[in-house]
Design an enzyme around this catalytic site. Sequence first.
Site, PDB file in Angstrom:
ATOM      1  CB  SER A  99      -0.904   0.013   1.235  1.00  0.00           C
ATOM      2  OG  SER A  99      -1.570   1.250   1.376  1.00  0.00           O
ATOM      3  CE1 TYR A 117      -3.280  -1.748   5.638  1.00  0.00           C
ATOM      4  CE2 TYR A 117      -3.033   0.524   4.869  1.00  0.00           C
ATOM      5  CZ  TYR A 117      -3.343  -0.808   4.615  1.00  0.00           C
ATOM      6  OH  TYR A 117      -3.712  -1.191   3.344  1.00  0.00           O
TER       7      TYR A 117
END
Length: 319
Positions: A159, A185
């Site tokens: 990501s 994350y």
Amino acid sequence: MPTITTPFDAKSTADEVIAGVDLSGKRAVVTGGTSGIGLETARALAAAGAQVTLTTRDTEAGERAAADIRATTGRDDVHVAALNLLERSTIDAFVAGWSGPLHILVNNAGVMALPERTTTREGWETQFATNHLGHAALTLGLHRALAAARGARVVTVSSSAHLMSPVVFDDIHFISRPYEAWSAYGQSKTATILFTVAMAEKWAADGITANALHPGGIMTNLQRHLDDAQLRYVGAMDEQGLRLELPPGWKTPQQGAATSVLLAASPLVQGVTGRYFEDCNEAVVVTGPGDGLRGVAPYALDADDAGRLWDETVRLLQR
């Protein structure tokens, strides 16, 4: 090394990047293949002739997804296997049950921005455990099958959020530092890139290539933990509180799956390994906060940190 470019871009779809590719006789595994970009990745690979196995925690959802893929591709060899990235026993069972070569492994499943710090039974922070350690255990377990394929590809969905945090080796699991959802994350996604870099070097002699990617913004189940303020922040909800089906600048699932499918199957990236892609092209290395959430951070490609993460991963998984 020159930056890899292709004729495709952010608007390209999975079907477009795989057009003309024949995967007959190839076997593929897609984690989290029951919805979103995982489903579209699996569908594209099956349509090109691959025998696809979807791994999922929910086998009923898996069977519905497999039935959908069978109906749209005309292939009957789409399989479903139970696998929970937080349960090592299910990973070990899947690995033990696999026989023969594996040509394509797409590490697609993940969780994002868990609002509170939670840990696994081993004491691992959940996002790091799911996004990185679970997939690492699966990939390492399937090494022999990947090597037997003589040209296997490992594709890991990372990501742009990796730009939010490097791997904090001194406190990976937020034991001493305050937990923050996006830092956790981001760290987990940096780990997936570093592990890819290490894998590319360590498994080159086995003919295995490994690449990571940012799929772009796609409305999927990944956003299920975001509150209204966070949805507005990422542009997925308007000021009236309406959740947008396709926010401006975001992609459809077919477009979001395109980079995964490119790396998994396209001859345009044959032999390419240890790279990070976005919008179907290799991302540029960026530095500083002014670069925004595009490109790849130098710390995510650092060879020394890649080796350090590999060693720490193996240590944790051998407990």
